[in-house]
Design a protein around this motif. Structure first.
Motif, PDB file in Angstrom:
ATOM      1  N   LYS A 134      -8.216   3.559 -13.735  1.00 17.08           N
ATOM      2  CA  LYS A 134      -9.052   4.760 -13.737  1.00 17.08           C
ATOM      3  C   LYS A 134     -10.471   4.356 -13.371  1.00 17.08           C
ATOM      4  N   ILE A 135     -11.150   5.210 -12.658  1.00 13.39           N
ATOM      5  CA  ILE A 135     -12.523   4.968 -12.243  1.00 13.39           C
ATOM      6  C   ILE A 135     -13.395   6.086 -12.821  1.00 13.39           C
ATOM      7  N   THR A 136     -14.551   5.714 -13.304  1.00 17.67           N
ATOM      8  CA  THR A 136     -15.533   6.716 -13.725  1.00 17.67           C
ATOM      9  C   THR A 136     -16.783   6.527 -12.885  1.00 17.67           C
ATOM     10  N   CYS A 137     -17.368   7.607 -12.467  1.00 22.40           N
ATOM     11  CA  CYS A 137     -18.575   7.558 -11.649  1.00 22.40           C
ATOM     12  C   CYS A 137     -19.654   8.400 -12.323  1.00 22.40           C
ATOM     13  N   ASP A 138     -20.792   7.811 -12.493  1.00 26.97           N
ATOM     14  CA  ASP A 138     -21.944   8.543 -12.999  1.00 26.97           C
ATOM     15  C   ASP A 138     -22.982   8.583 -11.895  1.00 26.97           C
ATOM     16  N   ILE A 139     -23.007   9.680 -11.191  1.00 29.33           N
ATOM     17  CA  ILE A 139     -23.952   9.836 -10.090  1.00 29.33           C
ATOM     18  C   ILE A 139     -25.205  10.491 -10.654  1.00 29.33           C
ATOM     19  N   PRO A 140     -26.353   9.856 -10.496  1.00 31.01           N
ATOM     20  CA  PRO A 140     -27.570  10.431 -11.064  1.00 31.01           C
ATOM     21  C   PRO A 140     -27.966  11.726 -10.348  1.00 31.01           C
TER      22      PRO A 140
ATOM     23  N   LEU B 204       0.812  -1.209   0.000  1.00 31.42           N
ATOM     24  CA  LEU B 204       0.000   0.000   0.000  1.00 31.42           C
ATOM     25  C   LEU B 204       0.848   1.263   0.000  1.00 31.42           C
ATOM     26  N   VAL B 205       1.980   1.234   0.685  1.00 33.88           N
ATOM     27  CA  VAL B 205       2.885   2.392   0.673  1.00 33.88           C
ATOM     28  C   VAL B 205       3.411   2.622  -0.742  1.00 33.88           C
ATOM     29  N   LEU B 206       3.788   1.559  -1.432  1.00 32.62           N
ATOM     30  CA  LEU B 206       4.251   1.699  -2.807  1.00 32.62           C
ATOM     31  C   LEU B 206       3.142   2.231  -3.715  1.00 32.62           C
ATOM     32  N   GLY B 207       1.920   1.824  -3.475  1.00 34.14           N
ATOM     33  CA  GLY B 207       0.791   2.360  -4.230  1.00 34.14           C
ATOM     34  C   GLY B 207       0.588   3.841  -3.967  1.00 34.14           C
TER      35      GLY B 207
ATOM     36  N   ILE C  79      -7.849   5.646  -4.934  1.00 42.17           N
ATOM     37  CA  ILE C  79      -7.970   4.430  -4.130  1.00 42.17           C
ATOM     38  C   ILE C  79      -7.481   3.206  -4.905  1.00 42.17           C
ATOM     39  N   VAL C  80      -7.912   3.045  -6.159  1.00 41.11           N
ATOM     40  CA  VAL C  80      -7.486   1.855  -6.900  1.00 41.11           C
ATOM     41  C   VAL C  80      -6.006   1.920  -7.271  1.00 41.11           C
ATOM     42  N   THR C  81      -5.464   3.125  -7.422  1.00 42.25           N
ATOM     43  CA  THR C  81      -4.024   3.250  -7.679  1.00 42.25           C
ATOM     44  C   THR C  81      -3.234   2.795  -6.465  1.00 42.25           C
ATOM     45  N   VAL C  82      -3.671   3.182  -5.283  1.00 40.16           N
ATOM     46  CA  VAL C  82      -2.991   2.760  -4.059  1.00 40.16           C
ATOM     47  C   VAL C  82      -3.123   1.250  -3.882  1.00 40.16           C
ATOM     48  N   VAL C  83      -4.287   0.702  -4.150  1.00 44.49           N
ATOM     49  CA  VAL C  83      -4.488  -0.736  -3.996  1.00 44.49           C
ATOM     50  C   VAL C  83      -3.672  -1.524  -5.022  1.00 44.49           C
ATOM     51  N   ALA C  84      -3.488  -0.978  -6.219  1.00 52.01           N
ATOM     52  CA  ALA C  84      -2.703  -1.661  -7.252  1.00 52.01           C
ATOM     53  C   ALA C  84      -1.238  -1.759  -6.868  1.00 52.01           C
ATOM     54  N   GLY C  85      -0.792  -0.877  -5.997  1.00 54.35           N
ATOM     55  CA  GLY C  85       0.571  -0.952  -5.461  1.00 54.35           C
ATOM     56  C   GLY C  85       1.647  -0.922  -6.523  1.00 54.35           C
ATOM     57  N   PRO C  86       2.620  -1.816  -6.439  1.00 56.29           N
ATOM     58  CA  PRO C  86       3.751  -1.807  -7.365  1.00 56.29           C
ATOM     59  C   PRO C  86       3.370  -2.154  -8.800  1.00 56.29           C
TER      60      PRO C  86
END
Length: 69
Positions: free
Chosen positions: A59-65, A15-18, A43-50
């Motif tokens: 990348k995340i896309t959010c479509d909030i109605p 997680l630190v490397l992410g 968040i997903v970049t940190v979780v992806a780590g090294p």
């Protein structure tokens, strides 16, 4: 008992490397407007780590109605 502590240390290092990868990409700069997509991408970049250095660029896309009128 020892395997659990080694696993915990590996998760923290991952997680630190992410977080370092997210910092290198400039995701922690204050641009003034935060969105669901920006937060999700960090968040997903940190979780992806090294994996970030191996070409993974999550990348995340959010479509909030919009609320109904």
């Amino acid at each position: 008992m020892r395997a659990g502590s080694i696993g915990g240390v590996l998760v923290i290092i991952w997680l630190v490397l992410g977080a370092v990868a997210a910092f290198e990409r400039g995701y922690f700069k204050d641009t003034g407007d935060a969105s669901c997509a920006e937060a999700g991408t960090v968040i997903v970049t940190v979780v992806a780590g090294p994996l970030n250095w191996l070409g993974v660029n999550p990348k995340i896309t959010c479509d909030i109605p919009e609320p109904s009128k």
